[in-house]
Design a protein around this motif. Structure first.
Motif, short mmCIF file in Angstrom:
data_model
loop_
_atom_site.label_atom_id
_atom_site.label_comp_id
_atom_site.label_asym_id
_atom_site.label_seq_id
_atom_site.Cartn_x
_atom_site.Cartn_y
_atom_site.Cartn_z
N SER A 26 0.86 -1.18 0.00
CA SER A 26 0.00 0.00 0.00
C SER A 26 0.90 1.23 0.00
N LEU A 27 0.33 2.34 -0.45
CA LEU A 27 1.09 3.59 -0.51
C LEU A 27 0.57 4.54 0.54
N ASP A 28 1.47 5.06 1.37
CA ASP A 28 1.07 6.15 2.25
C ASP A 28 1.31 7.45 1.48
N ALA A 29 0.90 8.56 2.06
CA ALA A 29 1.00 9.85 1.37
C ALA A 29 2.45 10.17 1.00
N GLY A 30 3.40 9.82 1.86
CA GLY A 30 4.81 10.09 1.58
C GLY A 30 5.32 9.31 0.39
N GLU A 31 4.98 8.03 0.32
CA GLU A 31 5.41 7.21 -0.82
C GLU A 31 4.78 7.72 -2.11
N LEU A 32 3.52 8.08 -2.04
CA LEU A 32 2.84 8.62 -3.20
C LEU A 32 3.51 9.92 -3.64
N GLN A 33 3.79 10.78 -2.69
CA GLN A 33 4.42 12.07 -2.98
C GLN A 33 5.79 11.87 -3.65
N ARG A 34 6.62 10.98 -3.11
CA ARG A 34 7.95 10.74 -3.69
C ARG A 34 7.84 10.09 -5.08
N GLY A 35 6.94 9.14 -5.22
CA GLY A 35 6.78 8.48 -6.51
C GLY A 35 6.31 9.43 -7.60
N GLU A 75 -7.23 0.23 -5.08
CA GLU A 75 -7.65 1.63 -4.94
C GLU A 75 -6.88 2.52 -5.91
N PHE A 76 -5.59 2.25 -6.06
CA PHE A 76 -4.74 3.03 -6.96
C PHE A 76 -5.22 2.87 -8.41
N LEU A 77 -5.48 1.62 -8.81
CA LEU A 77 -5.94 1.37 -10.18
C LEU A 77 -7.30 2.00 -10.43
N ARG A 78 -8.19 1.89 -9.45
CA ARG A 78 -9.52 2.48 -9.58
C ARG A 78 -9.42 4.00 -9.75
N ALA A 79 -8.51 4.61 -9.00
CA ALA A 79 -8.34 6.06 -9.08
C ALA A 79 -7.84 6.50 -10.45
N LEU A 80 -7.05 5.65 -11.10
CA LEU A 80 -6.48 6.03 -12.39
C LEU A 80 -7.39 5.73 -13.58
N ARG A 81 -8.46 4.99 -13.35
CA ARG A 81 -9.39 4.72 -14.46
C ARG A 81 -9.99 6.02 -14.95
N PRO A 82 -10.05 6.19 -16.25
CA PRO A 82 -10.74 7.37 -16.75
C PRO A 82 -12.24 7.23 -16.51
#
Length: 162
Positions: free
Chosen positions: A40-49, A81-88
């Motif tokens: 899973s990604l926390d906000a920090g990992e997401l921010q760095r990525g 959740e990440f994949l769902r968020a990226l779906r157009p």
């Protein structure tokens, strides 16, 4: 469009421009960002990525993205959740054909497909109830891999005999 939606649109465009199309490419990108291997990604990992992609977010923005797309309340984004968020988003044409297919299953017309609605057609042991939102969510994932509305409508019409 608010800041979180704008961020997700930029991320979607970045992933696609770097060849991270399809579930495998996006899953690879997700694993790359998951520095602690927690799945899973926390906000920090997401921010760095995202910064590696040139999409710089401040801490509040990264936390906002995580909050918006964290469906299970864990405070992090898992791969689903990440994949769902990226779906157009789906077009109205696609949403309409999904709703028509759901209505065909929902024989009682109460907005929920139950085992009684499906008796003789489907084994409901694993999923004894399906709501329209769950049905749409499933087909939203399918929709992301179909290029045109015409192809999507043809697939749904054929599959559900609409």
């Amino acid at each position: 469009m608010d800041a979180v939606d704008a961020t997700m649109e930029k991320l979607r465009a970045q992933c696609l421009s770097r060849g991270a199309s399809g579930i495998q490419g996006l899953a690879r990108f997700f694993r790359h960002m998951d520095r602690d291997r927690s799945r899973s990604l926390d906000a920090g990992e997401l921010q760095r990525g995202l910064a590696e992609l040139g999409l710089v977010l401040d801490t509040a923005e990264a936390q906002g993205v995580c909050r918006r797309w964290d469906r299970d309340g864990s405070g992090t984004l898992d791969l689903e959740e990440f994949l769902r968020a990226l779906r157009p988003p789906m077009s109205q044409v696609r949403e309409a054909v999904i709703t028509a297919a759901f209505a065909k299953l929902d024989r009682s017309g109460d907005g929920v497909v139950t085992v009684d609605d499906l008796r003789g057609v489907y084994s409901g042991r694993a999923h004894p109830r399906v709501t329209l939102a769950e049905f749409q969510d499933y087909y939203s994932g399918v929709s992301a891999s179909v290029d045109t509305d015409e192809e999507f409508v043809a697939m749904m019409t054929s599959a559900w005999r609409l």
